[in-house]
Motif scaffolding. Structure first.
Motif, PDB file in Angstrom:
ATOM      1  N   TYR A   1       9.595  -1.433 -40.932  1.00 29.02           N
ATOM      2  CA  TYR A   1      10.631  -0.768 -41.418  1.00 29.02           C
ATOM      3  C   TYR A   1      10.799   0.712 -41.528  1.00 29.02           C
ATOM      4  O   TYR A   1      11.495   1.405 -41.121  1.00 29.02           O
ATOM      5  CB  TYR A   1      11.196  -1.587 -42.377  1.00 29.02           C
ATOM      6  CG  TYR A   1      12.360  -0.866 -43.078  1.00 29.02           C
ATOM      7  CD1 TYR A   1      13.782  -0.977 -42.442  1.00 29.02           C
ATOM      8  CD2 TYR A   1      12.642  -0.595 -44.585  1.00 29.02           C
ATOM      9  CE1 TYR A   1      15.041  -0.658 -42.939  1.00 29.02           C
ATOM     10  CE2 TYR A   1      13.783  -0.322 -45.066  1.00 29.02           C
ATOM     11  CZ  TYR A   1      15.178  -0.131 -44.356  1.00 29.02           C
ATOM     12  OH  TYR A   1      16.102   0.158 -45.050  1.00 29.02           O
ATOM     13  N   MET A   2       9.778   0.898 -42.102  1.00 29.17           N
ATOM     14  CA  MET A   2       9.385   2.506 -42.644  1.00 29.17           C
ATOM     15  C   MET A   2       9.236   3.280 -41.456  1.00 29.17           C
ATOM     16  O   MET A   2       9.492   4.425 -41.190  1.00 29.17           O
ATOM     17  CB  MET A   2       8.444   2.605 -43.944  1.00 29.17           C
ATOM     18  CG  MET A   2       8.870   1.881 -45.346  1.00 29.17           C
ATOM     19  SD  MET A   2      10.336   2.427 -45.612  1.00 29.17           S
ATOM     20  CE  MET A   2      10.309   4.057 -46.365  1.00 29.17           C
ATOM     21  N   GLU A   3       8.277   2.595 -40.669  1.00 26.86           N
ATOM     22  CA  GLU A   3       7.916   3.545 -39.210  1.00 26.86           C
ATOM     23  C   GLU A   3       9.273   3.654 -38.618  1.00 26.86           C
ATOM     24  O   GLU A   3       9.348   4.869 -37.831  1.00 26.86           O
ATOM     25  CB  GLU A   3       6.854   2.743 -38.522  1.00 26.86           C
ATOM     26  CG  GLU A   3       5.496   2.621 -39.365  1.00 26.86           C
ATOM     27  CD  GLU A   3       4.431   1.688 -38.667  1.00 26.86           C
ATOM     28  OE1 GLU A   3       4.913   0.900 -37.727  1.00 26.86           O
ATOM     29  OE2 GLU A   3       3.190   1.738 -39.279  1.00 26.86           O
ATOM     30  N   MET A   4      10.093   2.637 -38.342  1.00 24.52           N
ATOM     31  CA  MET A   4      11.322   2.976 -37.652  1.00 24.52           C
ATOM     32  C   MET A   4      12.039   3.774 -38.074  1.00 24.52           C
ATOM     33  O   MET A   4      12.892   4.521 -37.441  1.00 24.52           O
ATOM     34  CB  MET A   4      11.751   1.331 -37.168  1.00 24.52           C
ATOM     35  CG  MET A   4      11.127   0.697 -36.443  1.00 24.52           C
ATOM     36  SD  MET A   4      12.090  -0.966 -35.963  1.00 24.52           S
ATOM     37  CE  MET A   4      11.946  -1.684 -37.465  1.00 24.52           C
ATOM     38  N   LEU A   5      12.372   3.785 -39.522  1.00 19.86           N
ATOM     39  CA  LEU A   5      13.133   4.745 -40.313  1.00 19.86           C
ATOM     40  C   LEU A   5      12.784   6.109 -39.793  1.00 19.86           C
ATOM     41  O   LEU A   5      13.325   7.031 -39.662  1.00 19.86           O
ATOM     42  CB  LEU A   5      13.332   4.484 -41.541  1.00 19.86           C
ATOM     43  CG  LEU A   5      14.104   3.388 -42.085  1.00 19.86           C
ATOM     44  CD1 LEU A   5      14.185   3.021 -43.549  1.00 19.86           C
ATOM     45  CD2 LEU A   5      15.610   3.495 -41.770  1.00 19.86           C
ATOM     46  N   TYR A   6      11.293   6.442 -39.893  1.00 19.17           N
ATOM     47  CA  TYR A   6      10.744   7.685 -39.843  1.00 19.17           C
ATOM     48  C   TYR A   6      11.063   8.068 -38.304  1.00 19.17           C
ATOM     49  O   TYR A   6      11.353   9.203 -38.238  1.00 19.17           O
ATOM     50  CB  TYR A   6       9.304   7.411 -40.084  1.00 19.17           C
ATOM     51  CG  TYR A   6       8.557   8.806 -39.550  1.00 19.17           C
ATOM     52  CD1 TYR A   6       8.483   9.792 -40.656  1.00 19.17           C
ATOM     53  CD2 TYR A   6       7.936   9.155 -38.370  1.00 19.17           C
ATOM     54  CE1 TYR A   6       7.664  10.859 -40.609  1.00 19.17           C
ATOM     55  CE2 TYR A   6       7.457  10.353 -38.225  1.00 19.17           C
ATOM     56  CZ  TYR A   6       7.263  11.285 -39.214  1.00 19.17           C
ATOM     57  OH  TYR A   6       6.698  12.525 -39.010  1.00 19.17           O
ATOM     58  N   GLN A   7      10.851   7.301 -37.485  1.00 18.49           N
ATOM     59  CA  GLN A   7      11.326   7.707 -36.030  1.00 18.49           C
ATOM     60  C   GLN A   7      12.788   7.833 -35.901  1.00 18.49           C
ATOM     61  O   GLN A   7      13.244   8.866 -35.183  1.00 18.49           O
ATOM     62  CB  GLN A   7      10.969   6.361 -35.086  1.00 18.49           C
ATOM     63  CG  GLN A   7       9.318   6.382 -34.993  1.00 18.49           C
ATOM     64  CD  GLN A   7       8.748   7.636 -34.427  1.00 18.49           C
ATOM     65  OE1 GLN A   7       9.283   8.248 -33.515  1.00 18.49           O
ATOM     66  NE2 GLN A   7       7.644   7.966 -35.031  1.00 18.49           N
ATOM     67  N   ASP A   8      13.726   7.141 -36.595  1.00 16.19           N
ATOM     68  CA  ASP A   8      14.968   7.434 -36.380  1.00 16.19           C
ATOM     69  C   ASP A   8      15.589   8.529 -37.137  1.00 16.19           C
ATOM     70  O   ASP A   8      16.394   9.561 -36.389  1.00 16.19           O
ATOM     71  CB  ASP A   8      15.712   6.080 -37.236  1.00 16.19           C
ATOM     72  CG  ASP A   8      17.448   6.246 -37.131  1.00 16.19           C
ATOM     73  OD1 ASP A   8      17.711   6.616 -35.740  1.00 16.19           O
ATOM     74  OD2 ASP A   8      18.175   6.190 -37.994  1.00 16.19           O
ATOM     75  N   VAL A   9      14.891   9.040 -38.289  1.00 14.53           N
ATOM     76  CA  VAL A   9      15.246  10.229 -38.791  1.00 14.53           C
ATOM     77  C   VAL A   9      14.607  11.394 -38.375  1.00 14.53           C
ATOM     78  O   VAL A   9      15.251  12.280 -37.936  1.00 14.53           O
ATOM     79  CB  VAL A   9      14.996  10.037 -40.436  1.00 14.53           C
ATOM     80  CG1 VAL A   9      15.054  11.478 -41.098  1.00 14.53           C
ATOM     81  CG2 VAL A   9      15.775   9.236 -40.993  1.00 14.53           C
ATOM     82  N   CYS A  10      13.199  11.216 -38.034  1.00 12.77           N
ATOM     83  CA  CYS A  10      12.718  12.464 -37.427  1.00 12.77           C
ATOM     84  C   CYS A  10      12.995  12.565 -35.918  1.00 12.77           C
ATOM     85  O   CYS A  10      12.781  13.769 -35.488  1.00 12.77           O
ATOM     86  CB  CYS A  10      11.157  12.303 -37.852  1.00 12.77           C
ATOM     87  SG  CYS A  10      10.706  12.371 -39.562  1.00 12.77           S
TER      88      CYS A  10
END
Length: 160
Positions: A138-147
């Motif tokens: 989840y945190m990895e996907m959020l990072y990819q989404d935001v960044c």
């Protein structure tokens, strides 16, 4: 004449920024799908959550969190739009002081800060519902989404 021109340009830019902010805020939290006219269920069923293979219990818990977050996000969004409109109105007024503009700008910034804090709090609450493996993904996907929406190199950051 020049002042009227520049005030008009600033006014248009403020409204364009407000429109963009509203459009962005209408998306499901960090997922990219629209919630207009739909329940928060679309968020729990789409994007990131679907890719995590959440259980039905987790899905129910996330749905409840999403509903609360969307309600708060919409409340803050309305406040932000009203505050930005007030700032635009000040800019059109003759004889406005820098102090008045600074106070209204501080109001806008405080609402933006509240929106960011609400989003971060929501992410952390959702993370608590997930298993450690799901939370990491989840945190990895959020990072990819935001960044992924930013040009990290031009900001001076390298991908981890």
């Amino acid at each position: 004449m020049k002042r009227v021109f520049w005030m008009t340009v600033v006014f248009i830019l403020l409204f364009a920024a407000a429109f963009y902010g509203v459009q962005k805020a209408q998306r499901c939290p960090l997922m990219g799908s629209t919630t207009s006219g739909k329940s928060a269920y679309c968020c729990a069923q789409s994007g990131i959550y679907r890719n995590l293979s959440v259980s039905s219990e987790q899905q129910s818990a996330i749905l409840a969190l999403d509903q609360g977050f969307i309600k708060e996000k919409n409340r803050l969004c309305m406040q932000l739009c009203q505050s930005r409109y007030g700032l635009a109105q000040l800019l059109l007024r003759a004889g406005i002081t820098q102090k008045e503009l600074d106070e209204k700008t501080a109001e806008v910034v405080s609402i933006q800060l509240a929106m960011e804090r609400a989003a971060v709090a929501h992410v952390l609450k959702v993370k608590e519902v997930l298993t450690p493996e799901q939370a990491k993904k989840y945190m990895e996907m959020l990072y990819q989404d935001v960044c992924g929406q930013m040009d990290m190199k031009s900001c001076g950051f390298a991908a981890p």
